[in-house]
Design a protein around this motif. Structure first.
Motif, PDB file in Angstrom:
ATOM      1  N   ALA A 424      92.431  74.301  -0.764  1.00  0.00           N
ATOM      2  CA  ALA A 424      93.179  75.535  -1.490  1.00  0.00           C
ATOM      3  C   ALA A 424      93.195  76.714  -0.379  1.00  0.00           C
ATOM      4  N   VAL A 459      82.485  75.994  -1.370  1.00  0.00           N
ATOM      5  CA  VAL A 459      83.046  76.266  -2.895  1.00  0.00           C
ATOM      6  C   VAL A 459      83.153  77.856  -3.032  1.00  0.00           C
ATOM      7  N   ARG A 460      84.250  78.071  -3.924  1.00  0.00           N
ATOM      8  CA  ARG A 460      84.478  79.469  -3.987  1.00  0.00           C
ATOM      9  C   ARG A 460      83.667  79.791  -5.008  1.00  0.00           C
ATOM     10  N   ASP A 463      85.095  81.123  -9.213  1.00  0.00           N
ATOM     11  CA  ASP A 463      85.389  80.007 -10.163  1.00  0.00           C
ATOM     12  C   ASP A 463      85.025  78.581  -9.860  1.00  0.00           C
ATOM     13  N   VAL A 465      85.559  76.495  -7.676  1.00  0.00           N
ATOM     14  CA  VAL A 465      86.451  75.539  -6.918  1.00  0.00           C
ATOM     15  C   VAL A 465      86.225  75.305  -5.623  1.00  0.00           C
ATOM     16  N   VAL A 467      87.230  74.544  -1.819  1.00  0.00           N
ATOM     17  CA  VAL A 467      88.506  74.910  -1.097  1.00  0.00           C
ATOM     18  C   VAL A 467      88.587  74.095   0.279  1.00  0.00           C
ATOM     19  N   GLU A 496      89.156  64.011  -3.666  1.00  0.00           N
ATOM     20  CA  GLU A 496      89.230  65.337  -2.796  1.00  0.00           C
ATOM     21  C   GLU A 496      90.570  64.895  -1.746  1.00  0.00           C
ATOM     22  N   LYS A 499      93.486  66.068  -4.157  1.00  0.00           N
ATOM     23  CA  LYS A 499      93.586  67.643  -4.015  1.00  0.00           C
ATOM     24  C   LYS A 499      94.173  68.224  -2.831  1.00  0.00           C
TER      25      LYS A 499
END
Length: 702
Positions: A424, A459-460, A463, A465, A467, A496, A499
């Protein structure tokens, strides 16, 4: 006043030798000098010579120096009446340790003095040789003949002292210059040690310059001096401290002697035929104190190191004990994992980090990039990576965030990365944390180490998520058991990967709408499979940048930061962390392989350490090239980039035939690459390949 007088010590324990004027004799007991020097020569006017001798006699007879060693600098033989008067006054004085002959030019001067002193000792019924010498080496002739001077004087010499005042007057050299002092210092130390006596360094004459004094004393200690002459009491604390073994030196000495006491130093000597069955008791205590060979803290320890360790401990100040008052013993806070690892085990990591604009600025200042997704906010915004007003984080910065801000779980050495993928957008202002899972453990064949692979998710926090993901490979001490990647981990890896492909597809969709580049130069040209690129860009990390990046990104291993402990000079011994070396390698290739809009790091192996002051260049081999369906302006390349140490490939490898096998080699061992270099006579590359990074990239072409 407090009496800080130490017990009378041997010359090997004299750290400070203080010139003390007669008006300060009453304060002698308060001063922390290990030895006092009383001057009857330059510091005393001719009219006051007789009075100075009388004051010396009264002071020694009155024991004002509290039993500490006293050295008297006498007038030179070129003033025969003064010289003889000094000898008459000094020989046999209680409390006098040694005479300091001045303006010595050769061994004959000391031999003549020895004869005169011997005659006086005999006339006064004193033991022959009871008066010792500490010659002041202050002439060019003395420095050039230091070895013979050290052995002259009928065995009376207890040491040699360097004096730079007259020495530099004779030579015309500038004082306190490292270059001009280095040779005299080395010559004097070598001569004194060869003769079995102590070397003492020249004084620092700028009394108020504490920084210069520290530098001067530190350099003297490095040269091997036992102590240093001081001209003012304000210099004593600094010189005493710098001439005392440091805490790290004493800790090393204790580890070595403790290893010896526990028999650990016999691990290599036991392998020598005839030694395994020999009892230590048969060799006697003398050999037991200096024999043995083994590896301690990664260093090969043998008899010279044992002798050095015992000498350092002999010079150590007394340590407080549990019964010596109100003391406390500190402990080292360990961050190593204190339990065996298991497959898919989650490792603790308490850190969170907000990616600031300042951190991004530091990164792009340290690692060159020519990609518009890094340099242009509007371009990055068209790809959906950020807003037009802000900048995205570079790919390698995302990788480094995923692996750096974690507690050290006991790793010895970083080995490399596998499967680094962006899932992301990475944006300035977002806060991130890491999830760390153990993927696999493989104990090495020698039974001493283990290669541990951990999976890192960035991880953000806002939220939850993920990344960015990457597998990090490190060397640990041997683990209780080896185990492969679990089926659950493989399923997670597949998820992963999917994604990452979704993120890639979205970038491709947006890239198809990009307007043509205004760049019509050859920089955006296409590359072909099997092509080798010799990059012209090479640069060092730099000491300041290495410290700044290590601090900003919470790098925890001291070998990246602790210059006091690890710096061997010019930052050699300090190691740039593995992730930064990979970033340096890819940055060296960035100008030629620019206009990258998406990438994944398939594998990166760190083969050799890199110091902050060493330059890293690169050369890249195109393993494969494929068009991107429906997008003529994009090409997909799989590129292997070799980071090379202190080499600029475009200048130094131009027109040099290089074997393709060097770029298709599948090995994590530096020796394998060196073997390829030797097979093809590539001395320019042997021992210089520090990193091998393989990427899949999508790039816009002209």
């Amino acid at each position: 006043m407090k009496d800080v007088s130490p017990v009378a010590q041997a010359p090997s324990a004299w750290r400070t030798l203080l010139f003390i004027p007669q008006f300060a004799f009453a304060r002698a007991a308060e001063l922390s000098a290990d030895c006092f020097i009383i001057d009857l020569q330059d510091a005393v006017p001719l009219a006051a010579k007789a009075s100075a001798r009388d004051g010396l006699v009264k002071a020694l007879q009155g024991q004002v120096f509290s039993g500490r060693p006293v050295v008297v600098r006498i007038n030179e033989p070129m003033s025969p009446e003064l010289h003889q008067a000094d000898l008459e006054a000094c020989i046999g004085l209680p409390g006098l340790t040694a005479l300091m002959p001045t303006l010595t030019t050769g061994p004959e001067d000391l031999d003549t003095l020895h004869a005169r002193v011997s005659a006086l000792e005999a006339a006064r019924g004193l033991p022959l040789g009871s008066t010792r010498f500490l010659p002041l080496m202050e002439t060019p002739a003395a420095v050039l003949d230091a070895q013979r001077i050290a052995q002259a004087g009928g065995g009376r010499n207890l040491g040699l002292m360097l004096g730079h005042g007259d020495l530099f007057r004779f030579t015309g050299a500038l004082p306190h210059a490292e270059l001009t002092l280095s040779h005299p210092r080395s010559a004097l130390v070598m001569a004194a040690r060869a003769a079995g006596i102590e070397p003492f360094d020249t004084p620092y004459t700028k009394i108020g310059d504490r920084i210069g004094l520290e530098k001067h004393a530190h350099e003297g200690r490095i040269h091997g001096f036992t102590g240093q002459c001081c001209l003012h009491p304000s210099q004593l604390d600094v010189v005493n401290r710098l001439m005392t073994p440091t805490a790290s030196e004493l800790a090393w000495a204790r580890r070595v002697t403790e290893a010896q006491a526990h028999g650990a130093l016999a691990t290599l000597t036991r392998k020598v035929p005839g030694i395994a069955t020999t009892e230590d008791s048969e060799r006697g205590p003398a050999s037991a104190a200096t024999e043995g060979m083994a590896i301690v803290d990664g260093q090969l320890i043998g008899p010279p190191h044992l002798k050095a360790a015992h000498r350092l401990l002999g010079l150590a100040p007394l340590r407080a004990t549990a019964g010596s008052g109100d003391v406390v013993v500190g402990r080292h806070v360990s961050h190593a994992l204190d339990r065996p690892t298991r497959a898919d085990d989650r490792l603790p990591n308490p850190y969170e980090m907000t990616a600031t604009a300042g951190m991004r600025d530091l990164w792009v200042q340290s690692f060159y990039s020519h990609d518009r997704i890094v340099t242009s906010a509007p371009f990055a915004a068209r790809l959906g990576l950020t807003t037009p007003e802000t900048m995205p984080l570079p790919f390698m910065m995302g990788l480094y965030l995923a692996v750096c801000m974690s507690a050290t779980h006991g790793a010895i050495y970083h080995l490399g990365f596998r499967n680094a993928r962006q899932l992301a957008p990475l944006r300035v202002g977002d806060t991130y944390r890491q999830d760390i899972q153990v993927r696999a453990v493989r104990n090495t064949g020698d039974g001493k180490r283990a290669v541990v692979t951990t999976h890192r998710q960035l991880v953000r926090v806002s939220d939850g998520v993920p990344v960015f993901t990457v597998d990090k490979r490190e060397l640990y001490h041997r683990q209780p058991e080896s185990f492969p990647v679990s089926s659950a981990a493989r399923q997670q890896e597949q998820a992963e990967h999917e994604k990452a492909q979704i993120f890639r597809a979205e970038l491709l969709r947006r890239a198809s709408d990009l307007p043509p580049s205004a760049d019509k130069s050859g920089a955006g040209q296409s590359f072909t499979e099997g092509e080798l690129l010799l990059h012209s860009f090479a640069r060092p990390m730099g000491i300041t940048a290495n410290l700044a990046l290590s601090t900003q990104f919470m790098v925890t291993h001291p070998i990246h930061l602790d210059h006091h402990r690890y710096d061997l000079g010019h930052a050699h011994g300090i190691v740039v962390s593995g992730g930064l070396v990979v970033a340096m390698t890819l940055a060296a290739a960035a100008r030629d392989l620019h206009e990258v809009v998406w990438q994944e790091l398939l594998a990166a192996d760190n083969l050799r350490p890199v110091a902050p002051t060493q330059t890293v260049g690169a050369l890249s081999y195109v393993l494969s090239r494929a068009p991107v369906e429906g997008m003529d302006r994009l090409e997909e390349l799989v590129v292997r980039t070799l980071g090379v140490l202190d080499l600029t490939p475009s200048a130094e490898l131009a027109d040099v035939p290089l074997p393709r096998a060097l770029f298709t080699l599948e090995s994590e061992r530096p020796s394998a690459y060196d073997e390829r270099c030797r097979e093809h006579g590539l001395q320019a590359l042997e021992g210089r390949i520090v990193c091998v990074a393989t990427r899949r990239i999508l790039r816009l072409r002209a």
